[in-house]
Design an enzyme around this catalytic site. Structure first.
Site, PDB file in Angstrom:
ATOM      1  N   SER A  41     -39.284  24.589  15.545  1.00  0.00           N
ATOM      2  CA  SER A  41     -38.556  23.425  15.024  1.00  0.00           C
ATOM      3  C   SER A  41     -37.695  22.808  16.126  1.00  0.00           C
ATOM      4  O   SER A  41     -38.216  22.269  17.092  1.00  0.00           O
ATOM      5  CB  SER A  41     -37.733  23.824  13.802  1.00  0.00           C
ATOM      6  OG  SER A  41     -37.194  22.683  13.162  1.00  0.00           O
TER       7      SER A  41
ATOM      8  N   HIS B  85     -38.416  19.464   6.962  1.00  0.00           N
ATOM      9  CA  HIS B  85     -39.862  19.590   7.167  1.00  0.00           C
ATOM     10  C   HIS B  85     -40.634  19.347   5.875  1.00  0.00           C
ATOM     11  O   HIS B  85     -41.529  20.116   5.504  1.00  0.00           O
ATOM     12  CB  HIS B  85     -40.205  20.970   7.762  1.00  0.00           C
ATOM     13  CG  HIS B  85     -39.608  21.194   9.117  1.00  0.00           C
ATOM     14  ND1 HIS B  85     -40.015  20.499  10.233  1.00  0.00           N
ATOM     15  CD2 HIS B  85     -38.606  22.028   9.530  1.00  0.00           C
ATOM     16  CE1 HIS B  85     -39.304  20.897  11.277  1.00  0.00           C
ATOM     17  NE2 HIS B  85     -38.438  21.810  10.874  1.00  0.00           N
TER      18      HIS B  85
END
Length: 746
Positions: free
Chosen positions: A85, A191
């Site tokens: 990430s 996400h």
């Protein structure tokens, strides 16, 4: 093979980075400036550290500094990089997609946008595969839930509205095989489709950034395959709403030969995940796709040169513009270059202290928001007191970068400049605030600057309280020069050296001195002299230059503080239009300067004066015909009137010496011609045009031929920053072409 992996949100801990901020004070200061708060204080603040808008910048900075420390200590460069990430930004930074500051700006914006997300939630489902989690969601009509992370084959993170996550968690807790459902402490549905607004705003923000070619393959969270250069922005933006496919990313890397992994950053979260993946999953052995255009775009203007050098001096390009006497390398030139990520040196030779101080204050005011510059100091063998006063001035105004020109040895003034502010960092390394770039062309001079300062100078300076005992001690562990610029045949003072011989010799000398003294930091070697075209710059980098320094080409720009008449002459010159003449400031020794000769009498007349000086003991010994010619053609005034001007210019001590020594008196009179020839050129006096002294090398002639027929043919369109960028861009393009041709023939 080895992959460096960088952790993301969740790996933060109070006190992280404490051993790094002192080691990298300049980058820490940059982070503070970009963020608007102290990064070190943030990492001590547990409450803020767990807020997304603060967590992400904090992790990015600590990860980046950890990477620098790792590479500096081990010399190890990874074969691949990946990040979880937020950590993907560090992977891209390590690969050279952007510099430290650009990456932090992106992460800061990303954190701010993601922190705005409210009402969302996330949960980790442990014990089921991705397919099993998807089946449960479908069977229970939980179609408002997205898969956010695939951390391991049996650790899947789901994302959605908080109430939907709670509902889903209850469902999963009742499913056979689920070991645990762990609700994450987040406020947003990261996400997932619910981050679309953040993605769109980030997409607009990222558009203004220019990403450089990746030097190391980076595995994308979204595709679990290496980034493709042409899709870099889209892929990175898509990460905000897309799933983090960490499992397949690691499986792909497992499919490379003999792959090992090392986590760079705080904690060992990723190390644990990787251990689970390697134990539970098979490698993916897809072939790596290399974009067809990769070979054509692997080198850019910003990637040329030494990365550490650019980082130390806070530059985008490994490109410097050397100092030119009497402020020809003007404050305007210095500012222009700094604003574009290059560095110029203000030329102090021939200027008084007050003039230099005004220039420093002006430059510092213009660059108050950032930008690097330096001051050029020319050695004066006869008047070392003026050198001391110049160093006093530089220290007074906090000047950090000094270009030392025409020094044949290390002087107390230079040692004092280098020593001030030396301290030992938390990691034991020596932090030098003041940097000297020594411009030289002789190995024996290079050896002096590559050595620690002479002990007798250190002892004397310490005894006079000009430096502290600690500064003197630390100076014994570092070289006098922070970096070296090898000057081949150039405009102005020159030994007429050949770059092809000098560069390898000085680089080997540097390597030997590094081993001899076991320095902790490498002295970078730059190249100057003759650089006016992409071909010349390419040759310099291929010879091993960590940076390049231009000179003559900058004298024929709008920013150069010399007359339009001089620039008109320079614009017309070719490579053969220079000559060597005696140097006015080193007249007695016979040192040479390279000057423009086309359409000018200065080279011939200067040589004639030096010949007369060598042949005669006094001006009275010169025959009447020759003396009359000098008065009428050279001086356009009588010798006696010139001597009156000399007496007004020099100190009483100098004049007293001249009165006692006729040859000294003759030298002072002749040197007036050299000062006047320079002053007339800078002023642009048309009546004195044939006597203009214009320091210049063949590089400008080559440059003129390169830009002939373009908008840069006229000096009125030439700007120092534009020339620098164009030269670096064309050099990168040329290198790519040559390397491509070479590879095709292999």
């Amino acid at each position: 093979m080895i992959s460096f992996v960088f952790p993301g949100q969740g790996s933060q801990r109070i006190g992280m980075g404490e051993d790094l901020f002192g080691r990298y004070p300049e980058l820490t200061a940059k982070a503070d400036h970009i963020l608007g708060y102290s990064i070190q204080e943030l990492c001590r603040d547990g409450e803020r550290l767990n807020q997304t808008q603060f967590t992400q910048p904090a992790l990015y900075v600590v990860n980046a500094l950890s990477y620098l420390k790792k590479t500096e200590e081990t010399g190890l460069k990874p074969d691949f990089t990946a990040g979880h990430s937020l950590g993907e930004y560090n992977a891209l930074y390590a690969s050279g997609a952007f510099d430290f500051e650009e990456g932090l700006q992106l992460v800061k914006k990303r954190g701010e946008l993601m922190s705005r997300a409210k009402g969302g939630g996330m949960a980790a489902v442990i014990g089921l595969t991705h397919e099993q989690v998807t089946d449960v969601l479908r069977e229970n009509h939980l179609d408002m839930i997205d898969i956010a992370n695939m951390n391991t084959p049996q650790q899947i993170v789901i994302s959605g509205y908080k109430e939907d996550i709670e509902k889903a968690a209850s469902v999963f807790e009742a499913v056979n095989g689920v070991k645990m459902v762990h609700r994450l402490n987040v406020s947003g549905a990261f996400h997932s489709r619910y981050m679309l607004e953040a993605k769109e705003e980030f997409s607009r923000f990222i558009e203004s950034f220019h990403f450089k070619p990746l030097s190391i393959p980076v595995i994308s969270n979204v595709t679990a395959r290496p980034y493709e250069q042409r899709e870099l922005k889209e892929t990175l933006t898509g990460q905000i709403t897309g799933s983090v496919n960490w499992t397949d990313s690691i499986r792909f890397l497992m499919g490379r030969k003999n792959m090992s992994f090392e986590e760079i950053g705080p904690g060992k979260v990723l190390t644990g995940l990787i251990q689970r993946i390697t134990a539970e999953a098979e490698p993916i052995t897809d072939e790596i796709k290399v974009p067809a255009e990769a070979g054509k775009s692997s080198i850019t203007a910003a990637s040329l040169g030494n990365e550490e050098f650019k980082r130390d001096y806070q530059l985008k390009y490994a490109y410097l513009a050397g100092g030119m006497y009497r402020g020809i390398s003007s404050k305007e030139m210095v500012v222009k270059l700094a604003e574009k990520g290059m560095m110029g040196f203000f030329g102090t030779g021939g200027l008084n202290i007050a003039h230099v101080e005004d220039a420093i204050l002006s430059i510092q005011h213009e660059l108050r928001d950032g930008g690097s510059f330096g001051i050029n100091v020319v050695h004066n063998m006869k008047h070392t007191d003026s050198e001391e006063k110049m160093i006093d001035l530089l220290l007074k105004h906090g000047i950090q970068n000094l270009e030392a020109s025409a020094f044949l040895t290390v002087t107390p003034a230079l040692v004092r400049f280098r020593a001030k502010g030396l301290k030992r960092g938390a990691g034991g390394q020596i932090i030098a605030r003041q940097r000297i770039i020594a411009k030289l062309s002789r190995p024996e001079v290079a050896e002096a600057f590559l050595s620690p300062a002479p002990d007798h100078i250190l002892q004397k300076l310490a005894a006079e309280n000009k430096i502290t005992a600690e500064e003197a001690s630390l100076m014994r562990e570092i070289p006098v020069a922070h970096d070296i610029c090898v000057e081949a045949d150039s405009g102005g003072h020159t030994d007429g050296g050949v770059a092809y011989s000098l560069m390898p010799a000085i680089i080997r000398l540097r390597d030997d001195m590094m081993k001899k003294y076991r320095y902790g930091k490498t002295v970078r070697i730059g190249a100057a002299g003759g650089i006016g075209t992409p071909e010349a710059a390419m040759a310099a980098f291929m010879l091993g230059a960590d940076f390049i320094v231009t000179g003559s080409i900058n004298q024929c720009t709008v920013e150069a503080a010399t007359s339009g008449l001089v620039k008109d002459l320079l614009q017309q010159m070719n490579v053969q239009d220079t000559a060597y003449a005696p140097a006015g400031d080193m007249f007695e020794s016979g040192s040479k300067v390279q000057v423009l000769k086309k359409g000018l009498f200065f080279p011939t007349r200067a040589s004639k004066l030096h010949e007369l000086y060598q042949r005669h003991r006094s001006i009275e010994e010169i025959d009447e015909k020759t003396l009359r010619q000098i008065e009428e053609k050279y001086f356009k005034a009588s010798v006696s009137s010139i001597y009156d001007k000399v007496k007004a210019h020099y100190s009483n001590e100098d004049i007293s010496k001249a009165e006692r020594n006729p040859k000294e008196k003759m030298a002072l009179i002749f040197k007036w011609y050299f000062r006047q020839s320079s002053a007339s050129a800078i002023k642009g006096d048309p009546d004195a045009k044939v006597d203009f002294q214009i320091h210049c090398g063949p590089a400008l002639g080559a440059f003129n031929q390169w830009v002939k027929g373009t908008e840069l043919e006229s000096w009125k369109n030439r700007h120092a920053d534009g020339i620098g960028m164009r030269l670096m861009e064309e050099t990168a393009s040329l290198l790519n072409q040559k390397l491509g041709s070479f590879l095709q023939t292999c």
